[in-house]
Scaffold this motif. Sequence first.
Motif, PDB file in Angstrom:
ATOM      1  N   TYR B 346    -106.509   1.155   4.126  1.00 14.82           N
ATOM      2  CA  TYR B 346    -106.402  -0.020   4.990  1.00 14.82           C
ATOM      3  C   TYR B 346    -105.284  -0.936   4.488  1.00 14.82           C
ATOM      4  N   GLY B 347    -104.407  -1.322   5.378  1.00 12.96           N
ATOM      5  CA  GLY B 347    -103.287  -2.174   4.989  1.00 12.96           C
ATOM      6  C   GLY B 347    -102.077  -1.367   4.543  1.00 12.96           C
ATOM      7  N   ARG B 348    -102.293  -0.096   4.270  1.00 11.02           N
ATOM      8  CA  ARG B 348    -101.206   0.777   3.804  1.00 11.02           C
ATOM      9  C   ARG B 348    -100.837   1.791   4.875  1.00 11.02           C
ATOM     10  N   LEU B 349    -101.850   2.334   5.525  1.00 16.34           N
ATOM     11  CA  LEU B 349    -101.603   3.335   6.557  1.00 16.34           C
ATOM     12  C   LEU B 349    -101.738   2.702   7.941  1.00 16.34           C
ATOM     13  N   ASP B 350    -100.833   3.062   8.834  1.00 23.10           N
ATOM     14  CA  ASP B 350    -100.950   2.590  10.212  1.00 23.10           C
ATOM     15  C   ASP B 350    -102.191   3.200  10.857  1.00 23.10           C
ATOM     16  N   ASN B 351    -102.733   2.462  11.811  1.00 22.58           N
ATOM     17  CA  ASN B 351    -103.851   2.948  12.623  1.00 22.58           C
ATOM     18  C   ASN B 351    -105.158   3.139  11.857  1.00 22.58           C
ATOM     19  N   VAL B 352    -105.262   2.455  10.700  1.00 26.04           N
ATOM     20  CA  VAL B 352    -106.569   2.319  10.051  1.00 26.04           C
ATOM     21  C   VAL B 352    -107.006   0.886  10.323  1.00 26.04           C
ATOM     22  N   LEU B 353    -108.102   0.730  11.072  1.00 25.51           N
ATOM     23  CA  LEU B 353    -108.518  -0.600  11.529  1.00 25.51           C
ATOM     24  C   LEU B 353    -109.873  -0.988  10.963  1.00 25.51           C
ATOM     25  N   PRO B 457    -116.638   9.807   3.521  1.00 23.14           N
ATOM     26  CA  PRO B 457    -115.307  10.333   3.221  1.00 23.14           C
ATOM     27  C   PRO B 457    -114.783   9.849   1.871  1.00 23.14           C
ATOM     28  N   GLY B 458    -114.091  10.744   1.204  1.00 21.23           N
ATOM     29  CA  GLY B 458    -113.514  10.398  -0.083  1.00 21.23           C
ATOM     30  C   GLY B 458    -112.131   9.799   0.087  1.00 21.23           C
ATOM     31  N   GLU B 459    -111.471  10.167   1.186  1.00 17.53           N
ATOM     32  CA  GLU B 459    -110.096   9.710   1.334  1.00 17.53           C
ATOM     33  C   GLU B 459    -109.636   9.784   2.789  1.00 17.53           C
ATOM     34  N   VAL B 460    -108.755   8.860   3.121  1.00 19.27           N
ATOM     35  CA  VAL B 460    -108.008   8.960   4.376  1.00 19.27           C
ATOM     36  C   VAL B 460    -106.541   9.046   3.955  1.00 19.27           C
ATOM     37  N   THR B 461    -105.864  10.111   4.378  1.00 21.80           N
ATOM     38  CA  THR B 461    -104.499  10.300   3.890  1.00 21.80           C
ATOM     39  C   THR B 461    -103.553  10.689   5.025  1.00 21.80           C
ATOM     40  N   ASN B 462    -102.275  10.440   4.834  1.00 25.73           N
ATOM     41  CA  ASN B 462    -101.297  10.906   5.824  1.00 25.73           C
ATOM     42  C   ASN B 462    -100.488  12.088   5.266  1.00 25.73           C
ATOM     43  N   VAL B 463    -100.967  12.624   4.160  1.00 23.38           N
ATOM     44  CA  VAL B 463    -100.278  13.772   3.584  1.00 23.38           C
ATOM     45  C   VAL B 463    -100.863  15.050   4.197  1.00 23.38           C
ATOM     46  N   ALA B 464    -100.045  15.725   4.989  1.00 21.45           N
ATOM     47  CA  ALA B 464    -100.523  16.890   5.721  1.00 21.45           C
ATOM     48  C   ALA B 464    -100.525  18.130   4.835  1.00 21.45           C
ATOM     49  N   GLU B 465    -101.565  18.934   5.012  1.00 19.54           N
ATOM     50  CA  GLU B 465    -101.612  20.200   4.285  1.00 19.54           C
ATOM     51  C   GLU B 465    -101.387  21.376   5.233  1.00 19.54           C
ATOM     52  N   THR B 466    -101.587  21.132   6.520  1.00 21.15           N
ATOM     53  CA  THR B 466    -101.389  22.191   7.520  1.00 21.15           C
ATOM     54  C   THR B 466    -100.546  21.622   8.651  1.00 21.15           C
ATOM     55  N   GLU B 468    -101.261  21.348  11.744  1.00 24.58           N
ATOM     56  CA  GLU B 468    -102.064  20.511  12.659  1.00 24.58           C
ATOM     57  C   GLU B 468    -102.223  19.095  12.116  1.00 24.58           C
ATOM     58  N   GLU B 469    -102.141  18.980  10.807  1.00 23.04           N
ATOM     59  CA  GLU B 469    -102.369  17.671  10.199  1.00 23.04           C
ATOM     60  C   GLU B 469    -101.123  16.787  10.232  1.00 23.04           C
ATOM     61  N   LYS B 470    -100.034  17.382  10.577  1.00 24.54           N
ATOM     62  CA  LYS B 470     -98.758  16.682  10.545  1.00 24.54           C
ATOM     63  C   LYS B 470     -98.777  15.451  11.470  1.00 24.54           C
ATOM     64  N   GLY B 471     -98.365  14.314  10.918  1.00 17.00           N
ATOM     65  CA  GLY B 471     -98.302  13.092  11.716  1.00 17.00           C
ATOM     66  C   GLY B 471     -99.663  12.488  12.022  1.00 17.00           C
ATOM     67  N   ARG B 484    -119.790  21.740   2.242  1.00 19.10           N
ATOM     68  CA  ARG B 484    -118.439  22.060   1.810  1.00 19.10           C
ATOM     69  C   ARG B 484    -117.450  20.959   2.193  1.00 19.10           C
ATOM     70  N   GLN B 485    -116.348  20.965   1.482  1.00 22.05           N
ATOM     71  CA  GLN B 485    -115.287  19.996   1.721  1.00 22.05           C
ATOM     72  C   GLN B 485    -114.591  20.309   3.043  1.00 22.05           C
ATOM     73  N   ARG B 486    -114.263  19.286   3.786  1.00 18.51           N
ATOM     74  CA  ARG B 486    -113.548  19.507   5.046  1.00 18.51           C
ATOM     75  C   ARG B 486    -112.473  18.452   5.216  1.00 18.51           C
ATOM     76  N   ARG B 487    -111.518  18.746   6.032  1.00 23.34           N
ATOM     77  CA  ARG B 487    -110.452  17.797   6.381  1.00 23.34           C
ATOM     78  C   ARG B 487    -110.385  17.713   7.895  1.00 23.34           C
ATOM     79  N   ILE B 488    -110.464  16.508   8.434  1.00 23.58           N
ATOM     80  CA  ILE B 488    -110.418  16.322   9.881  1.00 23.58           C
ATOM     81  C   ILE B 488    -109.214  15.438  10.215  1.00 23.58           C
ATOM     82  N   PRO B 489    -108.221  15.992  10.942  1.00 21.56           N
ATOM     83  CA  PRO B 489    -107.086  15.170  11.336  1.00 21.56           C
ATOM     84  C   PRO B 489    -107.404  14.331  12.578  1.00 21.56           C
ATOM     85  N   VAL B 490    -107.059  13.060  12.524  1.00 17.10           N
ATOM     86  CA  VAL B 490    -107.307  12.160  13.662  1.00 17.10           C
ATOM     87  C   VAL B 490    -106.098  11.233  13.855  1.00 17.10           C
TER      88      VAL B 490
END
Lengths: 141, 653
Positions: B346-353, B457-466, B468-471, B484-490
């Motif tokens: 929050y405050g660092r990444l856009d579109n986290v409200l 969630p442990g983290e919200v990140t803009n670093v894409a690993e795949t 689909e996660e880009k941007g 299990r651990q999961r990553r959901i791009p939004v």
Amino acid sequence: MSWEPKIVGFLCNWCSYRGADLAGTARMKCSPNVRTIRVMCSGRVEPTFILKAFQLGADGVLVLGCHPGDCHYTEGNYKTLRRMSLLKKMLAQLGVEEERVRLDWVSASEGDHFVSIVNDMTEKVRALGPFRQNSEEEKHG
Amino acid sequence: MEPKIGVYVCHCGSNIAGTVDVEQVAEYARSLPAVEIARDYKFMCSDPGQDLIKNDIREFGINRVVVASCSPQMHEPTFRHVLQESGLNPYFFEMANIREHCSWVTEDREKATEKAKALVSAAVRRVYYHQALEANEVPINPNTLIVGGGIAGIQAALEIADSEHKVYLVERDPSIGGHMIQLDKTFPTLDCSACILTPKMSLVGAHPYIELMTYSEVEEVSGFIGNFKVKIRKKARYVDEDKCNGCGVCQEKCPWTADSEFDVGLAKRKAIYTPFAQAVPNIPVIDKEHCAYFLKGKCRACEKFCERDAINFEQVDQFVEIEVGNIILTTGYKLFDPTPLTQYGYGRLDNVLTSLEFERLVNAVGPTNGKISLKDGTEPKSVAIIHCVGSRDANYHEYCSRVCCMYSMKFAHLVSEHIPEATVYEFYIDIRSAGKGFEEFYNRVLKEGTTFFRGRPGEVTNVAETPEEKGKLVVQFEDTLVGRQRRIPVDMVILSCGLEPQQDAEEVARLFSVSRSADGFFLEKHPKLDPVATMTDGVFVAGCCQSPKDIPDTVAQASAAAARVLALISKGKVEIEAATAVIDEEKCSGCRICNLLCPYSAISFVEDKKVSRVNEALCKGCGTCVAACPSSAITQKHFTAEQIMAELEGILV
């Protein structure tokens, strides 16, 4: 029954007495050695009450008030603080161990804090042994 | 009259008798000086229990009573009343607390019984010295002060004012409305928040029995129940309230802007502004920090265009003193600031409200006119809502903020309503939907297709690993139902922030002499049976300043506080403790130590007699002067040195 420390607890009506009540309501277990006397404010506790307590056989005296700044009567606990530090100096000169008298703060929501103070105080006084015995030893010294 | 003491040891079912040998305690009491009768009984507070005391007073001439049972905070008034009904002065009563302070905290039966005996012995010796006292009766000023103009304050004010009793409603912001007016829809019925609140706000503004003081703060409070004196600072608006008709031209013409507090920084407002269109009162204020005239000495555009000459740059803060009988605190909450949880960006990444930012975003009259949009202006195709931000978290607030699950699901519904093709994910620990129609709303949101993931969630990140996660914003979490651990791009992340005490809750608590609980919210007198009163008589609490709660609960509590105040007003008088201090003028040496000690200035020096004297109407009975008097000339009624010394003697047998 083996010796158990007798500790008198002067508790202010608004914070610490209610904190002690809360410890009871929440069924927190604490050592039964502190016997409470309710005063409206810790500021009511006269130094002579504490001396009298020792004279009557107490092994320790606990005075509890509201946290600094939270006194129901604005500043009664500050008066207690001043009074107690003077009294402690005097008690030290009389040979009363420091741990036998304790001033602390417990708010109405701190049942757990009350229990930890009571348990801690009880153990410290237990370690010191009975108060009367000391004076008697001195007498027969 | 020679004291004849009756001692009554209560079993309290098994609450006391389960740990304390009550019969032994009663037996022991019989051996104590001046004890005429000692009994043990199942429930002393029951009618038959009370009758036991009444009969003994009648038959055996008992004139002092000790009940060994629960805390005096519970039943002291009950038993004092029993004495009164039997024709005895109610102060000839003492309670030994052998439940909260004994049976409930001790496991060892022998030690508990021993302690109970000591407490009974102390009470017996104390009551021996009790004196008959008359409680002082004071009149109740029928005016009421309500601090905080959110829904709680509005509700309480209207309830009281509708009974034709005067209310002073003090709000520190330029308008009433509080947090509720910022919200879009309200769960679970989805009424529009402003639509249901603005009618009430208008009523407050126009009510003949409500004196609304916005942009004002309470500075000082003195006095006691029925008779408070309150000093209020009316901050300079730089707009004459009597002249301004709220036309809004000044706001149009003002060339200077600042972040809108009402829109939580998502939009701008002018330097002269009303926070929102339906503000009550509809009178703007000039924000000195952003006004060109105050900053640079030039501009005065608002003044030029104001047809009613309402702008007044010379205005200064005004102080108003009012007298009220009761006070209701409805100071609300502050939304948890998620910045410290850096992992959510929050405050660092856009579109986290934050949740409040989303409320404004989705609001039809909000900065985007209700269009849910990303920073680049496009609509999100997927939204993640993270529950329990700042709540249920050992690092921030241990408590559950109670409203976040429901408003999070409301957000899910609103996203689906505005953008039907969008996917919504809720990340929750537990769903807490206890309330009328709440579980049904949860089911509705499930049916609407919202996906619920159980896991914080442990983290919200803009670093894409795949690819689909880009941007995208990627929510990394452990799906605890699958393990299990999961990553959901939004596209957008909403943080469901918890509710915390107002930043200045500590100072406000001190100002009004109310306590706070461990979480920092104002402490009610009793968590179950007295949730609107406080330890300070005549000061009540309602709404989120007492604990996080939703609108229906807030309204219920505010109405309850109003009812309590109205009961006092309708009685017109109240009894206050008789335990005041008195000075024996024969013993007083006139040293004046006590004069300075008294926080209420209740002790004055009588010059001609060279003695100090207590004004009993001002004395609150703390006893600090009593303990300090070097001549022992001051006595505190009901807490005399004789009584406390006797208690000490008894407690140490």
